[in-house]
Write a protein that holds these residues in place. Sequence first.
Motif, PDB file in Angstrom:
ATOM      1  N   ILE A 194      48.951  82.202  64.244  1.00  0.00           N
ATOM      2  CA  ILE A 194      49.386  82.150  65.961  1.00  0.00           C
ATOM      3  C   ILE A 194      47.939  82.182  66.256  1.00  0.00           C
ATOM      4  CG2 ILE A 194      50.318  83.466  67.532  1.00  0.00           C
ATOM      5  CD1 ILE A 194      52.412  82.461  65.940  1.00  0.00           C
ATOM      6  N   GLY A 195      47.966  81.065  67.108  1.00  0.00           N
ATOM      7  CA  GLY A 195      46.848  80.823  67.907  1.00  0.00           C
ATOM      8  C   GLY A 195      45.755  79.750  67.560  1.00  0.00           C
ATOM      9  N   TYR A 196      46.224  79.083  66.293  1.00  0.00           N
ATOM     10  CA  TYR A 196      45.656  78.035  65.616  1.00  0.00           C
ATOM     11  C   TYR A 196      45.810  76.863  66.713  1.00  0.00           C
ATOM     12  CZ  TYR A 196      43.938  74.468  62.424  1.00  0.00           C
ATOM     13  OH  TYR A 196      43.168  73.469  61.877  1.00  0.00           O
ATOM     14  N   CYS A 197      47.175  76.548  67.228  1.00  0.00           N
ATOM     15  CA  CYS A 197      47.313  75.380  67.899  1.00  0.00           C
ATOM     16  C   CYS A 197      47.445  75.857  69.193  1.00  0.00           C
ATOM     17  CB  CYS A 197      48.791  75.051  67.461  1.00  0.00           C
ATOM     18  SG  CYS A 197      48.855  74.135  65.806  1.00  0.00           S
ATOM     19  N   ASP A 198      47.848  76.993  69.852  1.00  0.00           N
ATOM     20  CA  ASP A 198      48.006  77.264  71.328  1.00  0.00           C
ATOM     21  C   ASP A 198      46.860  78.133  71.613  1.00  0.00           C
ATOM     22  OD1 ASP A 198      48.685  78.108  73.681  1.00  0.00           O
ATOM     23  OD2 ASP A 198      50.573  78.357  73.327  1.00  0.00           O
ATOM     24  N   PHE A 199      45.799  77.640  72.411  1.00  0.00           N
ATOM     25  CA  PHE A 199      44.721  78.281  72.925  1.00  0.00           C
ATOM     26  C   PHE A 199      44.974  79.613  73.649  1.00  0.00           C
ATOM     27  CE2 PHE A 199      40.641  75.441  71.895  1.00  0.00           C
ATOM     28  CZ  PHE A 199      41.057  75.548  70.614  1.00  0.00           C
ATOM     29  N   ASP A 200      46.082  79.602  74.323  1.00  0.00           N
ATOM     30  CA  ASP A 200      46.348  80.751  75.245  1.00  0.00           C
ATOM     31  C   ASP A 200      46.700  81.935  74.235  1.00  0.00           C
ATOM     32  OD1 ASP A 200      46.268  79.591  77.691  1.00  0.00           O
ATOM     33  OD2 ASP A 200      48.210  79.107  77.702  1.00  0.00           O
ATOM     34  N   LEU A 201      47.019  81.743  72.918  1.00  0.00           N
ATOM     35  CA  LEU A 201      47.323  82.834  72.192  1.00  0.00           C
ATOM     36  C   LEU A 201      45.873  83.185  71.124  1.00  0.00           C
ATOM     37  CD1 LEU A 201      50.888  81.895  70.855  1.00  0.00           C
ATOM     38  CD2 LEU A 201      50.296  83.503  72.852  1.00  0.00           C
ATOM     39  N   ARG A 202      45.054  82.318  71.405  1.00  0.00           N
ATOM     40  CA  ARG A 202      43.854  82.590  70.764  1.00  0.00           C
ATOM     41  C   ARG A 202      42.960  83.614  71.283  1.00  0.00           C
ATOM     42  NH1 ARG A 202      40.552  78.760  67.656  1.00  0.00           N
ATOM     43  NH2 ARG A 202      42.432  77.539  67.401  1.00  0.00           N
ATOM     44  N   PRO A 203      42.313  84.666  70.530  1.00  0.00           N
ATOM     45  CA  PRO A 203      41.501  85.787  70.962  1.00  0.00           C
ATOM     46  C   PRO A 203      40.106  84.905  71.188  1.00  0.00           C
ATOM     47  CG  PRO A 203      42.716  86.294  68.936  1.00  0.00           C
ATOM     48  CD  PRO A 203      42.880  85.048  69.089  1.00  0.00           C
TER      49      PRO A 203
END
Length: 227
Positions: A201-210
Amino acid sequence: MSRAGRDGTAALERAGAETVKRAVQLDVASRFQESLVCYQEGIDLLLQVPRQMRRKSTATGRRYPNGKYHKQIRIEENATGFGYEKLFHEYLTEIVSEVWVEDPYIRQLYNFLRFCEMLIKGPCKVKTIHLLTSYDEGIGRSQQMTALEEIKQSLSNYGVTLNIDFSSSIHDREIRFNNGWMIKIGRGLDYFKKPQGRFSIGYCDFDLRPCHETTVDIFHTKHTKKM
């Protein structure tokens, strides 16, 4: 998170749990319409809890008599919810047609590509992007230029011109729009941490990337200097 923030989050969680509990009681009593309303309200309250916990940033703003404006956002270590769209959308008005990106360390070229995609999707009508950076001796100039030329060609398919210049003396990182807004990010566009894996999770959606800890300074002035 401050004590006030923790108390607010706990209050939301309690209110959500109580509302869902009330919904279950109404459901058992066959009061289905009222139960549905309570379920919806309770779930909405509970969904606000993780959103509030993700907002690990502080923002201060000040407007000066001469028309200049300064706002500062502090992004804490591992904070999420700071994708490019969230950070820049307020300043990408419809009159934006030209963008300057000055960053000596554009190393994650996929991040720069994501930034360009955001410009194309936004309400602005960007026609020209100026990139000033330094050569990446890590991956080699040839590989760096190949990637940038591919981005340049792809942008041209959308009617956007990418001008690329290199400098060995630049140090500051800043992004400017021709509507007068200037954004300085301590880590530049590469303030995201690497994902744990290609299917995390967060690989594609930068809003979910720490994120890495960094500071964002936002200015406005009536005149934007040219590179």
